[in-house]
Motif scaffolding. Structure first.
Motif, short mmCIF file in Angstrom:
data_model
loop_
_atom_site.label_atom_id
_atom_site.label_comp_id
_atom_site.label_asym_id
_atom_site.label_seq_id
_atom_site.Cartn_x
_atom_site.Cartn_y
_atom_site.Cartn_z
N VAL A 48 0.83 -1.21 0.00
CA VAL A 48 0.00 0.00 0.00
C VAL A 48 0.86 1.26 0.00
O VAL A 48 0.68 2.16 -0.82
CB VAL A 48 -0.97 0.02 1.20
N THR A 49 1.82 1.33 0.92
CA THR A 49 2.59 2.57 1.05
C THR A 49 3.52 2.80 -0.15
O THR A 49 3.69 3.94 -0.58
CB THR A 49 3.38 2.60 2.37
N ASP A 50 4.10 1.74 -0.70
CA ASP A 50 4.93 1.90 -1.90
C ASP A 50 4.10 2.45 -3.06
O ASP A 50 4.54 3.36 -3.77
CB ASP A 50 5.58 0.58 -2.31
N ALA A 51 2.91 1.91 -3.25
CA ALA A 51 2.06 2.37 -4.35
C ALA A 51 1.57 3.80 -4.11
O ALA A 51 1.53 4.61 -5.04
CB ALA A 51 0.87 1.42 -4.51
N MET A 52 1.21 4.11 -2.87
CA MET A 52 0.77 5.48 -2.57
C MET A 52 1.91 6.47 -2.82
O MET A 52 1.69 7.55 -3.38
CB MET A 52 0.26 5.59 -1.13
N ALA A 53 3.11 6.12 -2.41
CA ALA A 53 4.27 7.00 -2.62
C ALA A 53 4.51 7.22 -4.11
O ALA A 53 4.74 8.37 -4.55
CB ALA A 53 5.50 6.44 -1.94
N ARG A 54 4.44 6.17 -4.90
CA ARG A 54 4.63 6.31 -6.35
C ARG A 54 3.52 7.19 -6.94
O ARG A 54 3.78 8.03 -7.78
CB ARG A 54 4.62 4.95 -7.03
N PHE A 55 2.30 6.96 -6.49
CA PHE A 55 1.16 7.74 -7.00
C PHE A 55 1.34 9.22 -6.68
O PHE A 55 1.05 10.09 -7.50
CB PHE A 55 -0.13 7.20 -6.38
N LEU A 56 1.80 9.52 -5.47
CA LEU A 56 2.00 10.91 -5.03
C LEU A 56 3.34 11.48 -5.49
O LEU A 56 3.62 12.65 -5.25
CB LEU A 56 1.89 10.99 -3.51
N ASN A 57 4.17 10.64 -6.12
CA ASN A 57 5.48 11.04 -6.59
C ASN A 57 6.36 11.57 -5.46
O ASN A 57 6.96 12.64 -5.56
CB ASN A 57 5.37 12.07 -7.72
N ILE A 58 6.40 10.79 -4.37
CA ILE A 58 7.27 11.14 -3.25
C ILE A 58 8.17 9.96 -2.92
O ILE A 58 7.86 8.82 -3.25
CB ILE A 58 6.46 11.56 -1.99
#
Length: 166
Positions: free
Chosen positions: A147-157
């Protein structure tokens, strides 16, 4: 052991500070859900994925290898996030550090709540926690990382040092 739990808590709290959205629409849920699916498939993880607002589901997908039980785990993890506004894994790590279980610490019945990793709050600027992004199907630390890896990629952080070691 206590130091490792405290380090996890520090990292998880930093993730929650970083993983915030300025806005979140049904189209964003579709895009994020597909990003999570891609991350899970790249890891060979058979997981069920759910993105829900407090009042309705926006995305749900079950990859090969999941069972109907994964939907129940999603419900319980999501309930924890929506009640406490913290990642289910962060809640569990805090309880582990305190030496108390979820019932003793917060009266979270096992039938309706789970403090296993895999559900992360959906924080939107000026609104707070509007929902949860949840995965179930692999060990809890990996559920959380998907979840957190995908959210970070989505938010570009870059999660940097807040990323949990596996």
């Amino acid at each position: 052991m206590t130091e490792a739990i405290a380090d996890d808590i520090r990292r998880l709290e930093e993730q929650e500070r970083l993983l915030r959205f300025s806005r979140f629409s049904p189209d964003d849920a579709w895009a994020l859900g597909n990003r999570i699916r891609e991350v899970a498939m790249a890891r060979g993880a058979g997981v069920a994925i759910d993105i829900s607002l407090r009042d309705r589901p926006l995305f749900h997908c079950a990859l090969p290898g999941t069972t109907t039980d994964n939907g129940e785990w999603i419900r319980r993890k999501r309930n924890t996030v929506l009640r406490l506004w913290s990642a289910s894994y962060l809640v569990g790590r805090r309880f582990a550090l305190s030496g108390r279980d979820q019932v003793e610490a917060r009266n979270l019945a096992y039938a309706d709540f789970s403090v296993h990793g895999g559900s992360v709050p959906l924080f939107v600027a000026d609104l707070g926690c509007v929902g949860a992004v949840t995965v179930s199907g692999v060990p809890e630390r990996i559920d959380h990382a998907i979840v957190t890896d995908a959210m970070a990629r989505f938010l570009n952080i870059d999660l940097g040092d807040s990323r949990l070691p596996e």
